[in-house]
Design an enzyme around this catalytic site. Structure first.
Site, short mmCIF file in Angstrom:
data_model
loop_
_atom_site.label_atom_id
_atom_site.label_comp_id
_atom_site.label_asym_id
_atom_site.label_seq_id
_atom_site.Cartn_x
_atom_site.Cartn_y
_atom_site.Cartn_z
N PHE A 72 1.33 -2.88 4.69
CA PHE A 72 1.63 -4.19 5.24
C PHE A 72 3.14 -4.42 5.05
CE2 PHE A 72 -2.61 -6.72 4.68
CZ PHE A 72 -3.17 -5.97 5.70
N CYS A 125 0.81 -1.23 0.00
CA CYS A 125 0.00 0.00 0.00
C CYS A 125 0.84 1.26 0.00
CB CYS A 125 -0.93 -0.01 1.21
SG CYS A 125 -1.78 -1.57 1.38
N GLU A 156 -2.85 5.61 13.21
CA GLU A 156 -2.47 6.79 12.43
C GLU A 156 -2.78 8.08 13.20
OE1 GLU A 156 -4.08 6.94 8.46
OE2 GLU A 156 -2.65 8.51 7.89
#
Lengths: 90, 402
Positions: free
Chosen positions: B390, B162, B305
Site C-alpha cells: 500500500f 507490506c 502481479e
C-alpha cells in the site's frame, strides 16, 4: 419512510462525488459520478453508519456482492431493502 | 563492490517456531490459517487469521524483559537469535562496531498501543505502564536485537507497510555490498493480530471470509498473520575466510514507486521493480526459475502481479514457477518478506519450491505456473522475492544459489 432512505443515500453518494444531491440521478453509475473503489468503500461505511445496518460488500469483487451497485437507483433500492430487512418496517 | 551472502536464517511464524519447522510445513503445503483467538474477537466480522500457535512469551523471556518487549520485539529477538546462532558469528571488537541491524515492521508495538488505548479509553484508567513508549515504538525490535547481540554499527527500522521487510533486507544488502558493514542482521517482524488491528483492516473490505487462495478462482481476499524472519547478511570474502556455511547469495535489489494510488497496485511500477532487480543482479531473465510472489489473494494484487511478471519476463514467464506462501502463513504485513525469503532460500539451496495452497481452479487473469497445492522439486539457480505495498512501494530481491 422509504423515500427518505433514498434521498439520504443519494446525499451520501453526492457528498463523495462532490456534487449537489439534486445533480445525482437514479440512472447514473458510480463511474458517471467519479466514485472510485476507495470512495465506494467510504460511501458504504457512511451508509452503514447512517442507517445502522450491515452492507454485504467485498471490495475484491464488487460485482459478485449481494449489494447491487450498478447505479445510484440500484444502490438506493438495495439500502431500502437492507433497512427493511435489518431494522424491520421502515 | 562486495558480494553479499546469507549465512544465517531464523524465524517464528504461524507455520513454526523455527526455520526447520517452517520449511517442513512449506514442503507439506500446510496452511496455518484458522479461527482467531483474542479478546473481543466476537465483535469482529473477520475472525480468521494465522497466529503463532502455542506461543508462550513467559517460556521465552523473563518478567523484566516482557515489561519492555512487545510481541513484535519478542518475535524479532527469537528470529534473530536463531539466525545469528546459525551463522556462528559472535560480535565483538571491530566486527561488533561495524555490524548493525535493519529490520522492517509496519506497525511495531501494535499490541502495546491497543492495550494502552483500551486501558485509558474503555476502562477509564488514567495511567498506562511506564514503558509504553519504548515498548510500542517502531524501532524497538531493531534496538533490542542490537543490544542483545552487541551490534554497534548502523541500526534502524524501515516502515513501508507490506514491503517493509524487503526494503529492510535491501538496505542491509546495500550496507554490506558497499563495504560499510561486514555483517548486517536484517529481516522483519509484525504482531497486530488484536481487536484494533483487525478492526482497522475490516474497514477496507479486502479480507477473505474463508481462507487465503492466491491466484485461484474464487479467492475472496487476504488473511493476516504474525511473526518474524531474520537473516545474517555477510560480506562473501568474510564468510569464506571463516569457513561459514553459505545459504545463498543476495545478488540484487530494486525499488520503485507507483506514484499513483494509495491502495491499488500498478502493473507498471511492479514490472519496473522486477526488471530493476534482475539488472542489479546481472541476471538474464532466463536464469530465474522461481518467483516468490507478493500474492496476497486479493483480486487486484494477483491480477496485477501476474501481468507485471508477464511484462518483465516476456516468454520466459511461462517457464517460471511463481508461488505465494501467504496461502500457508498468511500476510505478515511488515514481516512478510522476511518469512517469504525462507522459501526463496529453500528453492535455490534445497531445490524445493514451496506451493500455493488452497488453490481450487486456475484464474484466467493469473495464467502462470503458480505451483498449486503441492511443493515441487526443481533445480533453481536464481529466484526473486516480490513485495508490493500500500502506498505503491515496490521492493524486489534477487537471490542466487551459493
Amino acid at each position: 419512510m422509504p423515500s427518505d432512505i433514498r434521498s439520504r443515500t443519494r446525499t451520501i453518494l453526492a457528498e463523495q462525488a462532490l456534487l449537489n444531491p439534486s445533480d445525482v440521478a437514479d440512472d447514473q453509475s458510480l463511474q458517471d459520478l467519479g466514485i472510485d473503489s476507495l470512495a465506494l468503500v467510504e460511501s458504504i461505511f457512511a451508509i452503514e453508519e447512517a442507517f445502522d445496518i450491515q452492507v454485504p460488500f467485498n471490495a475484491n469483487d464488487p460485482q459478485a456482492s449481494e449489494f447491487d451497485i450498478s447505479s445510484v437507483g440500484a444502490i438506493c433500492g438495495a439500502v431500502e431493502h437492507l433497512v427493511r430487512e435489518q431494522k424491520g418496517a421502515a | 563492490m562486495k558480494r553479499v551472502v546469507v549465512t544465517g536464517a531464523g524465524t517464528i511464524n504461524p507455520l513454526g517456531p523455527d526455520v526447520a519447522a517452517t520449511l517442513a510445513a512449506m514442503r507439506e503445503g500446510r496452511c496455518a490459517i484458522g479461527p482467531l483467538d483474542f479478546r473481543d474477537v466476537d465483535r469482529l466480522s473477520v475472525r480468521i487469521g494465522a497466529q503463532v500457535p502455542g506461543y508462550d512469551p513467559a517460556a521465552r523471556f523473563d518478567r523484566q524483559q516482557l515489561a519492555l518487549y512487545d510481541r513484535c520485539t519478542q518475535f524479532a529477538l527469537i528470529a534473530a537469535e536463531e539466525a545469528i546462532a546459525q551463522s556462528g558469528l559472535s560480535f565483538d571488537g571491530e566486527l561488533a562496531e561495524r555490524s548493525g541491524v535493519v529490520l522492517g515492521t509496519s506497525d511495531g508495538g501494535h499490541n502495546t498501543r491497543d492495550e494502552s488505548y483500551r486501558a485509558v479509553y474503555e476502562e477509564g484508567k488514567n495511567r498506562v505502564h511506564p514503558f509504553t513508549v519504548p515498548k510500542l515504538m517502531n524501532n524497538a525490535a531493531c534496538a533490542h536485537v542490537s543490544m542483545r547481540h552487541d551490534l554497534r554499527g548502523p541500526s534502524y527500522t524501515v516502515a513501508s507497510a507490506c514491503a517493509s521487510s524487503n526494503h529492510a533486507i535491501g538496505q542491509a544488502f546495500w550496507l554490506v555490498r558497499s563495504g560499510l558493514a561486514p555483517v548486517m542482521v536484517t529481516g522483519g517482524s509484525e504482531a497486530m493480530l488484536n481487536f484494533g488491528g483487525i478492526k482497522a483492516w475490516e474497514g477496507l473490505r479486502v479480507m477473505a471470509r474463508d481462507t487465503c487462495r492466491p491466484f485461484s478462482l474464487g479467492r475472496t481476499g487476504m488473511v493476516q498473520g504474525e511473526g518474524a524472519g531474520a537473516f545474517v547478511l555477510e560480506e562473501r570474502e568474510h564468510a569464506m575466510r571463516r569457513g561459514a556455511d553459505i545459504l545463498a547469495e543476495v545478488a540484487g535489489f530494486a525499488m520503485t514507486s507507483d506514484a499513483s494510488d494509495i491502495v491499488m497496485p500498478s502493473r507498471e511500477g511492479a514490472a519496473r521493480a522486477i526488471r530493476g532487480a534482475l539488472r542489479d543482479a546481472g541476471l538474464d531473465r532466463s536464469e530465474v526459475g522461481y518467483v516468490n510472489a507478493h500474492g496476497t489473494g486479493t483480486a487486484a494484487n494477483d491480477r496485477t502481479e501476474c501481468a507485471a511478471l508477464a511484462d518483465a519476463f516476456g516468454a520466459h514467464a511461462d517457464r517460471l514457477m511463481v508461488s505465494s506462501t501467504k496461502s500457508m502463513h498468511a500476510h505478515l504485513i511488515g514481516g512478510t518478506g522476511a518469512v517469504e525469503l525462507l522459501a526463496v532460500i529453500m528453492a535455490v539451496r534445497d531445490g524445493l519450491v514451496a506451493p500455493t495452497v488452497n488453490h481450487e481452479a486456475p484464474d484466467p487473469d493469473c495464467p502462470l505456473d503458480v505451483v498449486p497445492n503441492e511443493a515441487r522439486e526443481a533445480k533453481v539457480g536464481a529466484a526473486l522475492s516480490n513485495a508490493f505495498a500500500f502506498g505503491g512501494h515496490n521492493a524486489v530481491l534477487a537471490l542466487r544459489a551459493a
